[in-house]
Design an enzyme around this catalytic site. Structure first.
Site, mmCIF file in Angstrom:
data_model
loop_
_atom_site.group_PDB
_atom_site.id
_atom_site.type_symbol
_atom_site.label_atom_id
_atom_site.label_comp_id
_atom_site.label_asym_id
_atom_site.label_seq_id
_atom_site.Cartn_x
_atom_site.Cartn_y
_atom_site.Cartn_z
ATOM 1 N N LEU A 23 1.208 -1.251 0.061
ATOM 2 C CA LEU A 23 0.029 -0.350 0.137
ATOM 3 C C LEU A 23 0.495 1.446 0.211
ATOM 4 O O LEU A 23 0.750 1.985 -1.139
ATOM 5 C CB LEU A 23 -0.576 -0.097 1.102
ATOM 6 C CG LEU A 23 -2.011 1.442 1.359
ATOM 7 C CD1 LEU A 23 -2.657 1.386 0.006
ATOM 8 C CD2 LEU A 23 -2.876 1.430 3.061
ATOM 9 N N GLY A 28 22.698 0.772 33.750
ATOM 10 C CA GLY A 28 23.611 0.383 32.786
ATOM 11 C C GLY A 28 23.500 -0.939 31.862
ATOM 12 O O GLY A 28 23.402 -0.922 30.875
ATOM 13 N N GLU A 83 1.607 0.254 10.186
ATOM 14 C CA GLU A 83 -0.460 0.091 10.281
ATOM 15 C C GLU A 83 -0.904 1.686 10.127
ATOM 16 O O GLU A 83 -1.943 1.472 11.564
ATOM 17 C CB GLU A 83 -0.919 -0.971 10.663
ATOM 18 C CG GLU A 83 -0.015 -2.194 9.965
ATOM 19 C CD GLU A 83 -1.334 -3.683 10.526
ATOM 20 O OE1 GLU A 83 -1.804 -3.471 10.363
ATOM 21 O OE2 GLU A 83 -0.009 -4.093 9.980
HETATM 22 N N1 CAA Z 1 -13.653 0.958 6.725
HETATM 23 C C1 CAA Z 1 -14.380 1.142 5.519
HETATM 24 N N2 CAA Z 1 -14.246 2.582 5.299
HETATM 25 C C2 CAA Z 1 -13.110 3.611 5.033
HETATM 26 C C3 CAA Z 1 -12.668 3.084 6.456
HETATM 27 C C4 CAA Z 1 -12.623 2.395 7.019
HETATM 28 N N3 CAA Z 1 -12.675 1.656 8.110
HETATM 29 N N4 CAA Z 1 -11.961 4.288 6.700
HETATM 30 C C5 CAA Z 1 -12.094 4.722 5.102
HETATM 31 N N5 CAA Z 1 -13.281 4.785 4.845
HETATM 32 C C6 CAA Z 1 -13.901 5.030 3.527
HETATM 33 C C7 CAA Z 1 -14.800 6.522 3.642
HETATM 34 O O1 CAA Z 1 -16.008 6.443 3.831
HETATM 35 C C8 CAA Z 1 -14.461 7.102 2.472
HETATM 36 O O2 CAA Z 1 -16.005 6.714 1.843
HETATM 37 P P1 CAA Z 1 -16.759 7.231 0.767
HETATM 38 O O3 CAA Z 1 -15.638 7.531 -0.529
HETATM 39 O O4 CAA Z 1 -17.533 6.374 0.279
HETATM 40 O O5 CAA Z 1 -17.467 8.748 1.267
HETATM 41 C C9 CAA Z 1 -13.881 6.776 1.729
HETATM 42 O O6 CAA Z 1 -12.810 5.328 2.737
HETATM 43 C C10 CAA Z 1 -12.019 7.669 1.034
HETATM 44 O O7 CAA Z 1 -12.514 8.148 3.082
HETATM 45 P P2 CAA Z 1 -11.942 9.833 4.042
HETATM 46 O O8 CAA Z 1 -12.339 10.270 2.831
HETATM 47 O O9 CAA Z 1 -11.107 9.452 5.255
HETATM 48 O O10 CAA Z 1 -10.175 9.540 2.854
HETATM 49 P P3 CAA Z 1 -8.683 9.842 3.665
HETATM 50 O O11 CAA Z 1 -8.254 9.950 2.666
HETATM 51 O O12 CAA Z 1 -9.002 11.275 4.496
HETATM 52 O O13 CAA Z 1 -8.052 9.088 4.510
HETATM 53 C C11 CAA Z 1 -6.896 8.149 6.138
HETATM 54 C C12 CAA Z 1 -8.296 7.953 5.152
HETATM 55 C C13 CAA Z 1 -7.280 7.384 7.923
HETATM 56 C C14 CAA Z 1 -6.215 8.755 6.756
HETATM 57 C C15 CAA Z 1 -6.282 6.654 5.252
HETATM 58 O O14 CAA Z 1 -6.272 7.364 4.576
HETATM 59 C C16 CAA Z 1 -5.220 6.006 6.765
HETATM 60 O O15 CAA Z 1 -5.047 5.008 7.000
HETATM 61 N N6 CAA Z 1 -4.006 6.311 6.476
HETATM 62 C C17 CAA Z 1 -2.980 5.552 6.806
HETATM 63 C C18 CAA Z 1 -2.569 4.873 6.212
HETATM 64 C C19 CAA Z 1 -1.718 3.132 6.506
HETATM 65 O O16 CAA Z 1 -2.327 2.714 7.680
HETATM 66 N N7 CAA Z 1 -1.403 2.559 6.422
HETATM 67 C C20 CAA Z 1 0.042 1.908 6.438
HETATM 68 C C21 CAA Z 1 0.016 0.330 5.605
HETATM 69 S S1 CAA Z 1 0.644 -0.696 5.984
HETATM 70 C C22 CAA Z 1 1.926 -1.529 6.597
HETATM 71 O O17 CAA Z 1 2.141 -0.185 8.118
HETATM 72 C C23 CAA Z 1 3.167 -1.352 5.775
HETATM 73 C C24 CAA Z 1 2.958 -3.464 6.717
HETATM 74 O O18 CAA Z 1 3.011 -4.488 5.759
HETATM 75 C C25 CAA Z 1 2.868 -3.682 8.144
#
Ligand code: CAA
Length: 384
Positions: free
Chosen positions: A125, A340, A363
């Protein structure tokens, strides 16, 4: 209201605790020092059903649910945080979205191997230019006949070096932003997919973290996971579950540091008695114990809600931010209590101190968890 785990959950906890204490923990220092993927241990976890804990039995999984998964993650991560994250990604970010959004053919094709150790999965992602702002991605998956053609770079991919398949999130209709993103199941041996070098990290050194570069990688349309252009929600829902796993990992790391520090404080003498006699240490022990207990309640609550098929976006974010920050406090105090020796590789305190730090970042950072909690809370008030 009952704070006791069921007999089944207690049995699972005992089983995983015994396995983790006897078969994982003795190797944890070596795994950390050598940066070696613990292949033998992952094979044993697969045999115990811990790599596909929420996958139903008909697809080869253990079908034990999210609470059982949180309990197991705490025990495994207490023994070895690297092993914990390898297990967590395969369970939460790969098996779970394939089970929730996959077609019958996809479930039959991928879940049995993922759950039983035949295959390992990863989640693709984040990008060099978009981590917290997941929707700011630039990797595209554009339709070409019966295929999608993927171009772009993904990074911070846990299990990236060993994974057989990736759940990839990419822009399929870039002009539609979050409504133009799709999820795909991608074979990591696909032509055009290059696995970058493993990152040199502060902690969780036994798990690999890599970059994937996609150059004209062709993925058949049948590998789309969920509906076309609905992949952002596939990713967000996977992360709702993943955050419970990372919260449990933080709890396990914190508990490891805590138990060792308490034991040390009863053995180490200063000024005529064990240092645990001093109120300065007793206050630290009190705060450490309280934070860990509070964290566990939030983790178990979020997992319980997931098992009830309730949306747990806010609760899993609360569990992650609280448990990871509680663990931060605990590993810091645990190191301090060792004096230490805490700074020396002779003791595990420094490993727990290093391993904990990522739980506040991956995450979803603590800042993103607070953003999610704030938005969800305000939404609830607006609907009153
Ligand atoms: N469940 C269902 N739908 C969801 C949701 C959820 N938890 N969160 C958002 N949505 C939906 C919203 O309802 C919206 O839907 P509509 O288009 O129908 O209105 C759509 O998704 C867009 O949502 P937002 O407007 O809230 O989106 P945003 O751009 O403002 O971002 C955010 C939301 C929460 C900041 C998101 O970008 C996020 O979680 N960012 C962090 C990403 C992350 O955790 N990355 C880690 C990657 S994995 C990793 O770490 C590596 C590994 O290998 C372990």
């Amino acid at each position: 209201m009952d704070f006791l785990l069921s007999e089944e959950h207690q049995m699972l906890q005992r089983m995983v605790r015994d396995f983790a204490t006897n078969q994982i923990e003795p190797h944890a220092r070596e795994i950390d020092a050598s940066h070696q993927y613990p292949a033998d241990i992952i094979a044993q976890l697969s045999e115990l059903g811990l790599m596909g804990m929420m996958v139903p039995e008909e697809y080869g999984g253990a079908d034990l649910g999210a609470l059982a998964y949180a309990i197991a993650m705490e025990e495994v991560s207490k023994a070895c945080a690297s092993t914990g994250v390898i297990m967590s990604v395969n369970n939460s970010l790969v098996c779970a979205p394939i089970y929730s959004h996959g077609t019958e053919e996809q479930k039959e094709a991928y879940l049995p191997d993922l759950a039983t150790g035949g295959k390992l999965g990863c989640f693709s992602l984040s990008e060099p230019g978009s981590g917290s702002d997941a929707a700011g991605m630039t990797t595209v998956a554009l339709r070409d006949g019966d295929d999608f053609v993927i171009n772009g770079t993904k990074n911070w991919i846990t299990n990236g070096r060993e994974a057989d398949l990736a759940v990839l999130i990419a822009l399929s209709a870039p002009q539609l932003k979050t409504r133009g993103i799709s999820a795909f199941i991608v074979d990591t041996k696909s032509e055009g997919l290059t696995v970058g070098k493993s990152e040199e990290k502060l902690g969780i050194c036994g798990s690999s973290t890599t970059t994937y570069t996609y150059e004209d990688v062709r993925v058949p349309a049948e590998n789309i996971l969920g509906e076309e252009n609905h992949g952002f929600k596939v990713a967000m829902k996977a992360l709702d579950g993943g955050r419970i796993g990372i919260a449990a990992q933080a709890l396990g790391i914190g508990r490891a540091a805590f138990e060792k520090a308490v034991k040390y404080s009863t053995e180490r003498h200063a000024f005529g008695g064990p240092i645990s006699n001093f109120q300065a240490l007793q206050f630290m022990v009190a705060d450490m114990a309280t934070k860990l207990d509070a964290a566990r309640m939030l983790v178990w609550r979020a997992a319980w809600m997931k098992d009830q098929h309730q949306r747990c976006t806010k609760e899993s974010a609360m569990a992650k931010v609280f448990a990871s920050e509680a663990a931060n406090y605990v590993v810091d105090r645990a190191l301090q209590m060792h004096g230490g020796f805490g700074f020396s590789k002779e003791f595990d305190a420094e490993r727990h101190y290093r391993d904990q730090r990522i739980t506040e970042i991956y995450e979803g950072t603590s800042e993103i968890q607070r953003l999610v909690i704030g938005r969800e809370t305000l939404k609830q008030f607006a609907s009153l």
